[in-house]
Design an enzyme around this catalytic site. Structure first.
Site, PDB file in Angstrom:
ATOM      1  N   CYS A 107       0.863  -1.192   0.000  1.00  0.00           N
ATOM      2  CA  CYS A 107       0.000   0.000   0.000  1.00  0.00           C
ATOM      3  C   CYS A 107       0.896   1.238   0.000  1.00  0.00           C
ATOM      4  O   CYS A 107       1.735   1.419   0.894  1.00  0.00           O
ATOM      5  CB  CYS A 107      -0.927   0.005   1.215  1.00  0.00           C
ATOM      6  N   ASP A 149      -0.055  16.635  -1.171  1.00  0.00           N
ATOM      7  CA  ASP A 149      -0.352  15.836  -2.357  1.00  0.00           C
ATOM      8  C   ASP A 149       0.731  16.068  -3.405  1.00  0.00           C
ATOM      9  O   ASP A 149       1.200  17.193  -3.608  1.00  0.00           O
ATOM     10  CB  ASP A 149      -1.731  16.231  -2.909  1.00  0.00           C
ATOM     11  N   HIS A 182      -4.332   0.858   8.278  1.00  0.00           N
ATOM     12  CA  HIS A 182      -4.844   0.715   6.914  1.00  0.00           C
ATOM     13  C   HIS A 182      -6.349   0.447   6.894  1.00  0.00           C
ATOM     14  O   HIS A 182      -6.831  -0.496   7.506  1.00  0.00           O
ATOM     15  CB  HIS A 182      -4.133  -0.424   6.173  1.00  0.00           C
ATOM     16  N   HIS A 240      -6.302   3.466   0.195  1.00  0.00           N
ATOM     17  CA  HIS A 240      -6.070   3.691   1.631  1.00  0.00           C
ATOM     18  C   HIS A 240      -6.850   4.962   1.923  1.00  0.00           C
ATOM     19  O   HIS A 240      -6.578   6.007   1.308  1.00  0.00           O
ATOM     20  CB  HIS A 240      -4.569   3.859   1.903  1.00  0.00           C
ATOM     21  N   HIS A 279      -8.330   8.344   2.558  1.00  0.00           N
ATOM     22  CA  HIS A 279      -7.646   9.634   2.680  1.00  0.00           C
ATOM     23  C   HIS A 279      -8.630  10.765   2.465  1.00  0.00           C
ATOM     24  O   HIS A 279      -9.606  10.633   1.724  1.00  0.00           O
ATOM     25  CB  HIS A 279      -6.474   9.749   1.702  1.00  0.00           C
ATOM     26  N   HIS A 338      -8.749  14.659   1.237  1.00  0.00           N
ATOM     27  CA  HIS A 338      -8.073  15.787   0.598  1.00  0.00           C
ATOM     28  C   HIS A 338      -8.514  17.063   1.314  1.00  0.00           C
ATOM     29  O   HIS A 338      -9.725  17.301   1.447  1.00  0.00           O
ATOM     30  CB  HIS A 338      -8.489  15.914  -0.871  1.00  0.00           C
TER      31      HIS A 338
HETATM   32  P1  DGP Z   1      -7.495   9.798  -4.970  1.00  0.00           P
HETATM   33  O1  DGP Z   1      -7.630  10.039  -6.448  1.00  0.00           O
HETATM   34  O2  DGP Z   1      -8.647  10.399  -4.182  1.00  0.00           O
HETATM   35  O3  DGP Z   1      -7.255   8.344  -4.646  1.00  0.00           O
HETATM   36  O4  DGP Z   1      -6.215  10.618  -4.519  1.00  0.00           O
HETATM   37  C1  DGP Z   1      -4.947  10.086  -4.394  1.00  0.00           C
HETATM   38  C2  DGP Z   1      -3.991  11.241  -4.308  1.00  0.00           C
HETATM   39  O5  DGP Z   1      -2.738  10.741  -3.914  1.00  0.00           O
HETATM   40  C3  DGP Z   1      -3.778  11.995  -5.616  1.00  0.00           C
HETATM   41  O6  DGP Z   1      -4.295  13.312  -5.487  1.00  0.00           O
HETATM   42  C4  DGP Z   1      -2.279  12.003  -5.823  1.00  0.00           C
HETATM   43  C5  DGP Z   1      -1.744  11.547  -4.491  1.00  0.00           C
HETATM   44  N1  DGP Z   1      -0.541  10.738  -4.583  1.00  0.00           N
HETATM   45  C6  DGP Z   1      -0.377   9.606  -5.342  1.00  0.00           C
HETATM   46  N2  DGP Z   1       0.859   9.106  -5.161  1.00  0.00           N
HETATM   47  C7  DGP Z   1       1.474   9.937  -4.270  1.00  0.00           C
HETATM   48  C8  DGP Z   1       2.776   9.933  -3.683  1.00  0.00           C
HETATM   49  O7  DGP Z   1       3.623   9.072  -3.928  1.00  0.00           O
HETATM   50  N3  DGP Z   1       3.061  10.961  -2.834  1.00  0.00           N
HETATM   51  C9  DGP Z   1       2.138  11.927  -2.524  1.00  0.00           C
HETATM   52  N4  DGP Z   1       2.512  12.890  -1.681  1.00  0.00           N
HETATM   53  N5  DGP Z   1       0.912  11.957  -3.045  1.00  0.00           N
HETATM   54  C10 DGP Z   1       0.584  10.964  -3.910  1.00  0.00           C
END
Ligand code: DGP
Length: 114
Positions: free
Chosen positions: A4, A30, A46, A98, A100, A102
């Site tokens: 994950c 992000d 998780h 996982h 989250h 925003h």
């Molecule tokens: P969602 O589409 O709601 O599952 O959002 C996942 C978010 O995770 C997306 O806005 C980009 C972010 N993201 C993906 N990979 C990484 C990473 O490796 N590091 C960080 N900081 N954010 C990431």
């Protein structure tokens, strides 16, 4: 959970820009920000998505929401306003499985929610 992405970020195995942390949740910037403030708040345990919150304690879930508020205050957007979004499942384009939240702010956000 093994494999994950966000569990690896929480464990420090993948670098991230930490904004806030307590015993229940971790908040980091992000990688592809959609607003001047775009922070992700994740539970340290998780849980796949909003559909799975019954697997969390009520205290841990509440801690994540409080962390969203704290992040907004730390980022200086609490007064001007901000949005908290959790994508759940394919129609919502959830890309990381996982849970989250925003936290988006720092500009006038669109009235459109889609
Ligand atoms: P969602 O589409 O709601 O599952 O959002 C996942 C978010 O995770 C997306 O806005 C980009 C972010 N993201 C993906 N990979 C990484 C990473 O490796 N590091 C960080 N900081 N954010 C990431």
């Amino acid at each position: 959970m093994k494999d994950c992405l966000f569990c690896k970020i929480i464990a420090g195995e993948i670098p991230s820009s930490r904004v806030f942390e307590d015993e229940d949740c971790y908040a980091f910037r992000d990688i592809s920000p959609m607003a001047p403030t775009h922070v992700l708040v994740v539970p340290k345990t998780h849980v796949e998505s909003m559909a799975h919150v019954d697997e969390m304690s009520s205290a841990a879930l509440a801690a994540c929401l409080r962390a969203c508020r704290t992040v907004a205050e730390m980022e200086g957007v609490a007064e001007s306003g901000y949005r908290v979004v959790s994508n759940c499942g394919p129609d919502a384009c959830q890309s990381v499985k996982h849970l989250h939240f925003h936290v988006l702010g720092g500009k006038q956000l669109s009235e459109k929610m889609d």
